[in-house]
Design a protein around this motif. Structure first.
Motif, mmCIF file in Angstrom:
data_model
loop_
_atom_site.group_PDB
_atom_site.id
_atom_site.type_symbol
_atom_site.label_atom_id
_atom_site.label_comp_id
_atom_site.label_asym_id
_atom_site.label_seq_id
_atom_site.Cartn_x
_atom_site.Cartn_y
_atom_site.Cartn_z
ATOM 1 N N LEU A 99 -60.843 16.975 30.658
ATOM 2 C CA LEU A 99 -62.071 16.655 29.937
ATOM 3 C C LEU A 99 -62.392 15.179 30.005
ATOM 4 C CD1 LEU A 99 -61.529 18.771 26.664
ATOM 5 C CD2 LEU A 99 -62.550 19.471 28.845
ATOM 6 N N GLU A 100 -61.518 14.404 30.661
ATOM 7 C CA GLU A 100 -61.675 12.945 30.644
ATOM 8 C C GLU A 100 -62.327 12.426 31.932
ATOM 9 O OE1 GLU A 100 -59.094 8.859 29.982
ATOM 10 O OE2 GLU A 100 -58.352 10.488 31.215
ATOM 11 N N ASP A 101 -61.532 11.869 32.834
ATOM 12 C CA ASP A 101 -62.078 11.132 33.976
ATOM 13 C C ASP A 101 -62.934 11.985 34.906
ATOM 14 O OD1 ASP A 101 -60.918 8.810 33.110
ATOM 15 O OD2 ASP A 101 -59.176 8.959 34.432
ATOM 16 N N ALA A 102 -62.623 13.280 35.026
ATOM 17 C CA ALA A 102 -63.337 14.127 35.982
ATOM 18 C C ALA A 102 -64.683 14.614 35.467
ATOM 19 C CB ALA A 102 -62.468 15.335 36.351
ATOM 20 N N VAL A 103 -65.044 14.283 34.223
ATOM 21 C CA VAL A 103 -66.263 14.811 33.617
ATOM 22 C C VAL A 103 -67.196 13.665 33.207
ATOM 23 C CG1 VAL A 103 -67.202 16.225 31.750
ATOM 24 C CG2 VAL A 103 -64.985 16.817 32.760
ATOM 25 N N ALA A 104 -68.443 13.733 33.657
ATOM 26 C CA ALA A 104 -69.426 12.710 33.306
ATOM 27 C C ALA A 104 -69.764 12.774 31.817
ATOM 28 C CB ALA A 104 -70.694 12.903 34.136
ATOM 29 N N PRO A 105 -70.180 11.652 31.228
ATOM 30 C CA PRO A 105 -70.475 11.644 29.784
ATOM 31 C C PRO A 105 -71.452 12.725 29.334
ATOM 32 C CG PRO A 105 -70.379 9.404 30.607
ATOM 33 C CD PRO A 105 -70.267 10.299 31.813
ATOM 34 N N ASP A 106 -72.482 12.981 30.146
ATOM 35 C CA ASP A 106 -73.466 13.975 29.711
ATOM 36 C C ASP A 106 -72.991 15.412 29.897
ATOM 37 O OD1 ASP A 106 -73.532 14.051 32.464
ATOM 38 O OD2 ASP A 106 -75.709 14.017 32.628
ATOM 39 N N ARG A 107 -71.761 15.592 30.439
ATOM 40 C CA ARG A 107 -71.189 16.929 30.619
ATOM 41 C C ARG A 107 -69.990 17.168 29.699
ATOM 42 N NH1 ARG A 107 -73.316 20.897 33.853
ATOM 43 N NH2 ARG A 107 -71.341 21.298 34.935
ATOM 44 N N LYS A 108 -69.668 16.204 28.849
ATOM 45 C CA LYS A 108 -68.478 16.314 28.010
ATOM 46 C C LYS A 108 -68.551 17.533 27.082
ATOM 47 C CE LYS A 108 -66.388 12.391 29.208
ATOM 48 N NZ LYS A 108 -65.085 12.354 29.915
ATOM 49 N N ALA A 109 -69.658 17.710 26.422
ATOM 50 C CA ALA A 109 -69.775 18.816 25.472
ATOM 51 C C ALA A 109 -69.639 20.158 26.184
ATOM 52 C CB ALA A 109 -71.101 18.732 24.725
ATOM 53 N N TYR A 110 -70.283 20.297 27.337
ATOM 54 C CA TYR A 110 -70.197 21.554 28.082
ATOM 55 C C TYR A 110 -68.761 21.814 28.532
ATOM 56 C CZ TYR A 110 -70.535 24.899 31.869
ATOM 57 O OH TYR A 110 -70.330 25.986 32.687
ATOM 58 N N ALA A 111 -68.083 20.781 29.050
ATOM 59 C CA ALA A 111 -66.707 20.943 29.509
ATOM 60 C C ALA A 111 -65.810 21.384 28.366
ATOM 61 C CB ALA A 111 -66.204 19.633 30.106
ATOM 62 N N ARG A 112 -66.003 20.790 27.214
ATOM 63 C CA ARG A 112 -65.214 21.126 26.028
ATOM 64 C C ARG A 112 -65.415 22.589 25.635
ATOM 65 N NH1 ARG A 112 -67.834 17.900 22.534
ATOM 66 N NH2 ARG A 112 -66.716 16.123 23.412
ATOM 67 N N GLU A 113 -66.665 23.018 25.620
ATOM 68 C CA GLU A 113 -66.976 24.402 25.248
ATOM 69 C C GLU A 113 -66.436 25.392 26.278
ATOM 70 O OE1 GLU A 113 -71.171 24.268 24.957
ATOM 71 O OE2 GLU A 113 -71.181 22.987 23.167
ATOM 72 N N ALA A 114 -66.541 25.039 27.552
ATOM 73 C CA ALA A 114 -66.048 25.929 28.608
ATOM 74 C C ALA A 114 -64.537 26.077 28.529
ATOM 75 C CB ALA A 114 -66.454 25.392 29.976
ATOM 76 N N ALA A 115 -63.829 24.981 28.261
ATOM 77 C CA ALA A 115 -62.379 25.042 28.138
ATOM 78 C C ALA A 115 -61.977 25.904 26.945
ATOM 79 C CB ALA A 115 -61.808 23.639 27.999
ATOM 80 N N ALA A 116 -62.646 25.714 25.829
ATOM 81 C CA ALA A 116 -62.331 26.499 24.638
ATOM 82 C C ALA A 116 -62.581 27.982 24.871
ATOM 83 C CB ALA A 116 -63.148 25.998 23.451
#
Length: 276
Positions: free
Chosen positions: A34-51
């Motif tokens: 969720l850190e270096d590989a994800v752009a700031p505007d994609r953080k929320a989506y990445a978090r939700e997808a992981a969950a």
């Protein structure tokens, strides 16, 4: 027999299809980043997808690397993924002090329904200086490792050999704390497999065990580099047979001196060779 992981495959959290492929790649552990590989505007989506993915058990252990603990996203990352039953561990970036680990351990214990394995990434000069203190910060901490890209930038290191002291520092700190040997940091050039193999040989000589990867093509190279060779297995078996036949230190026909330390190393070689 306890399974000994050798490969940790990092995948971007905002690319669920890539995560799905990673789970079938043969990696021992998949790390959703969720850190270096994800752009700031994609953080929320990445978090939700992981969950969402981690609501169900997974075929291999899945860790999540959350965002920097001092930044604006880490609290939301922890709230989203820690309760998920499919989560096997958390990787904490840019850890600089034992208190970083303790805060996360306390925050996650009740939310996950028990102690969640934590892994601290040391990526700054301060983190390296406090390596042993971090490694002994809390019983939930299961490992430490380097984040070499950030560490190289922090130190201004130009040559790869300039990181060897830091690498040895982390290996020693992990051993002194009773933790498993750390895994090497990623090799950033995914097409340079010869360079990866050479780097793994060097890492193994320094005391690392296994390595993080950023592409599935790197996994077989890491596996081969860190699994004992046939000659090493034969030597370990010879040592153990000799030790069983006679008490005390002795020398093998080839001149190898066998004592308690050599026997311990032989057991370690065979455990790694026979991992299941």
């Amino acid at each position: 027999m306890t399974f000994v992981p050798l490969t940790w495959l990092y995948v971007p959290g905002d690319r669920p299809a890539v995560v799905a492929k990673a789970l079938a790649s043969g990696a021992d552990v998949v790390v959703i980043d969720l850190e270096d590989a994800v752009a700031p505007d994609r953080k929320a989506y990445a978090r939700e997808a992981a969950a969402e993915l981690l609501r169900d058990p997974q075929p291999v252990p899945v860790h999540v690397r959350v965002n920097a603990l001092s930044g604006p996203w880490a609290r939301a990352d922890l709230a989203a993924v820690v309760p998920a039953p499919g989560l096997s561990g958390l990787r904490l970036p840019k850890v600089c002090s034992p208190s970083d680990v303790v805060r996360v351990a306390r925050r996650t214990a009740s939310a996950h329904g028990g102690a969640l394995p934590l892994y601290a990434l040391l990526e700054t000069a301060l983190g390296i200086e406090r390596a042993h203190a971090v490694a002994t910060a809390h019983p939930s901490l299961r490992g430490i490792a380097l984040g070499e890209a950030d560490l190289r930038a922090d130190l201004g290191v130009r040559d790869d050999a300039g990181l060897d002291w830091c690498r040895s520092r982390v290996v020693v700190a992990a051993r002194a704390a009773g933790l498993a040997p750390p895994a090497q940091s990623v090799h950033p050039d995914t097409r340079d497999l010869d360079g990866l193999a050479a780097s793994c040989r060097h890492g193994r000589a320094l005391g690392f065990l296994g390595r993080a990867a950023i592409h599935p093509r790197q996994l077989p190279v890491i596996e081969r580099a860190y699994r004992p060779t046939e000659e090493e297995v034969e030597q370990a078996e010879t040592v153990l047979k000799a030790a069983a036949a006679q008490q005390g230190a002795q020398a093998l026909p080839d001149g190898t001196f066998v004592d308690a330390a050599v026997v311990t190393a032989a057991h370690r070689t065979l455990r790694l060779a026979r991992r299941t």
